[in-house]
Design a protein around this motif. Structure first.
Motif: not given
Ligand code: SF4
Ligand code: SF4
Ligand code: SF4
Ligand code: SF4
Ligand code: SF4
Lengths: 359, 258
Positions: A242, A245, A248, A281
């Motif tokens: 992860c 970023c 999601c 996240m």
């Molecule tokens: S999209 Fe979500 S799960 Fe994927 S790398 Fe970025 S933060 Fe992590």
């Protein structure tokens, strides 16, 4: 309210007439590179409209809750709110996104009404449309599938696979006054029983055509995920790649977190307060200042954040919403550069692990 | 009134001075407006005066590269209430740090003059490795509006907000198509946001010019650049060197990377 039919040959006129009176936000081709990418944009003419889109990069909630929104302007010690919602039509929203809007409608009015959201939401006529093309990571057929799509004002279904004798066109179901108002823009006829049945079977049969499936009930998933809370090795494994970023979250139709920042103009007397989509996240989302001028991050690791996101989507909000906070659009799966965000893979992995443990 | 204005001074060390140039790009009207609130007491790119008076905000561009820089930096720190290092040269030694990992750069860069004594220099280091830096404005070059935003916060007694999330967040707010989905590669996932993600919006990868976020997942970066971005393993490993030579996991090892 009644159900109508509009001929294919009258459809473009309907769109163009509507555009003369109202701004219309609808799916358009955003770019064609390796494949086609779509986004909800203000429609300029009927040619741009792509009701055959598979998925948009960002969800349609941006029509009421934009990624960046100035909510207050201030100048020389005075300030005023900038909410200025005008009547608009949001057209071509797929049923899974309607379900997500139904969730944000609830979450933004629960306890305290967020007028920056509701002003735009209430000014919008929401037209659902049937799914003509299925996105390659979609799994709406097997998640939040037993709750009905609610909150839209009309539903447009393109009638396909007809007999030669039948007229091509769209079924247009109208649910309330807002939906009814759109009838004046087109040549609508009352739908026949056959057309109504055709639309019904089109919308029914698509339900099990998703490329991905989850074969568990909502409670099975919620209970098992909840019981896996302390399986740190598992969350570490799931979050290993992860980047924190937030893609999601920022592509998710049910995410509703935002951050608010003030900025000054160059004159240092005037400026604005802007709210931005936030994402749990990212590393500092759960960082708070503590009394001693220090700070504390209560979800320090990628694993803790990954767990939190999955809990938010599959467990924490279920009682409140009566469904999971995931509608299976698959946007997060597409957006994740490390390809670790797909709820289908994550849930399957958690369920497998739990099954192995109980052997 | 003039006495109430914050005294601001600009200093430069090893750099291309591109960040100073970026600050002269505000345009006359905006710049004059800003001068109602700050008094610029030193700025080599725009004026010739020099002072030794106390300053409210010292803005430092460029990297530490030689012993003599130490004293100059200490003097600035003693005179200034707030020290801002701006631009990636100052923040992490940015592009300058490329030389830290190459023994033969002098002959490539200076050719026949390579042996001249004044060309000798230490490893390029961030300003914060010599003196305490209160705020760092990222970017190569900085974005003048972000710089202004930080100054504005300070003038109003507020703590400036410098993102610790990656460029992807802003890229998504723009609804830009991800470079990886367009068959390309990108380093936005490990790069500090704040620029507004202009590069992916223009259809080119983020090269990481604003430096890493606090905790970049460098292991996953190489993996994704290789597996999804189609770069060779070697290239995937070395890709982040350009702007982040000092920040990489292997920054202190003698690098083989070319
Ligand atoms: S999209 Fe979500 S799960 Fe994927 S790398 Fe970025 S933060 Fe992590
Ligand atoms: S979690 Fe992923 S699949 Fe579920 S609603 Fe959000 S973006 Fe769509
Ligand atoms: S807590 Fe996370 S998952 Fe939930 S709405 Fe906020 S950003 Fe989305
Ligand atoms: S293009 Fe780059 S910055 Fe944008 S989402 Fe993709 S990886 Fe992140
Ligand atoms: S997108 Fe990347 S390379 Fe471009 S300005 Fe931002 S940080 Fe620099």
């Amino acid at each position: 309210m009644n159900t109508y039919f509009i001929k294919e040959s009258d459809f473009n006129n309907f769109i163009d007439n509507m555009l003369l009176q109202l701004p219309v936000i609808a799916p358009v081709l955003s770019s064609e590179s390796v494949e086609s990418f779509f986004s909800f944009e203000f429609l300029k003419n009927h040619d741009e409209l792509r009701l055959d889109y598979d998925i948009t990069i960002l969800p349609p909630k941006k029509a009421f809750f934009p990624p960046r929104q100035v909510i207050i302007e201030f100048s020389h010690g005075k300030f005023h709110g900038t909410v200025n919602a005008k009547k608009q039509v949001l057209l071509g929203v797929h049923p899974y996104d309607i379900k997500a809007i139904d969730q944000t409608d609830f979450l933004f009015t629960e306890n305290y009404e967020d007028i920056n959201y509701t002003a735009y939401r209430n000014a919008t006529t929401l037209v659902c449309s049937n799914i003509q093309t299925i996105s390659k990571r979609a799994f709406w057929g097997s998640i939040s599938h037993d709750v009905p799509a609610r909150g839209h004002d009309a539903f447009l279904t393109k009638l396909t696979d007809l007999n030669e004798a039948e007229e091509e066109g769209y079924l247009f179901e109208v649910f309330n006054e807002k939906g009814h108002e759109l009838l004046s823009f087109g040549q609508f006829l009352l739908a026949t029983e056959l057309q109504i049945q055709q639309a019904k079977s089109i919308n029914e049969s698509i339900k099990d055509k998703c490329p991905q499936q989850l074969n568990y009930s909502q409670d099975e998933m919620a209970n098992t995920i909840c019981r896996s809370f302390n399986n740190t090795a598992l969350w570490d494994e799931l979050a290993q790649d992860c980047f924190s970023c937030g893609s999601c979250n920022t592509t998710c139709p049910t995410c509703y977190c935002f951050n608010v920042e003030d900025s000054w103009n160059i004159d240092q007397q005037s400026g604005q307060r802007t709210r931005y989509w936030d994402s749990c996240m990212t590393e500092d989302f759960a960082k708070i200042s503590s009394a001693d001028g220090q700070s504390e991050n209560f979800r320090k690791t990628t694993a803790a954040r990954m767990r939190h996101r999955i809990m938010r989507k599959m467990v924490y909000l279920n009682d409140k919403l009566g469904t999971q906070a995931c509608v299976g659009c698959g946007r997060c799966s597409i957006a994740c550069t490390a390809d670790i965000a797909d709820p289908v893979n994550i849930i399957k992995r958690i369920m497998e692990e739990a099954a192995n443990d109980s052997l | 009134m003039a006495n109430n204005k914050a005294k601001v001074a600009f200093f430069d060390f090893a750099s291309c001075e591109g960040c100073q140039i970026e600050l002269t790009n505000y345009g006359d009207k905006d710049f004059l407006e800003l001068l109602q609130h700050i008094e610029i007491v030193e700025f080599r790119e725009a004026m010739s005066e020099k002072t030794s008076d106390p300053i409210d905000i010292a803005c430092i561009e460029g990297s530490y590269t030689r012993q003599a820089d130490c004293q100059r930096l200490l003097d600035i720190r003693c005179r200034a209430k707030v020290v801002i290092s701006y631009g990636q040269c100052a923040g992490t030694a940015g592009i300058n740090a490329l030389k830290n990992h190459q023994a033969d750069y002098q002959s490539f860069v200076y050719d026949r003059d390579a042996g001249m004594p004044h060309l000798d220099s230490d490893n390029a280091k961030p300003i914060s490795s010599i003196i305490k830096v209160d705020y760092q404005v990222p970017g190569c070059p900085v974005n003048r509006y972000e710089f202004l935003d930080i100054i504005s916060h300070l003038l109003h007694g507020k703590e400036p907000v410098i993102p610790n999330y990656p460029v992807c967040v802003e890229c998504k707010r723009n609804e830009t198509i991800c470079r990886f989905l367009a068959g390309d590669h990108c380093m936005g996932m490990v790069t500090r946001a704040g620029c507004g993600a202009p590069c992916p919006a223009d259809g080119i990868p983020c090269e990481g010019c604003r430096g890493f976020v606090d905790n970049p997942n460098q292991y996953a970066l190489s993996k994704v650049l290789h597996e999804k971005g189609g770069l060779s393993l070697h290239r995937a490993e070395s890709k982040s060197l350009l702007f982040n030579a000092n920040e990489r996991d292997n920054a202190n090892k003698e690098s083989e990377i070319d």
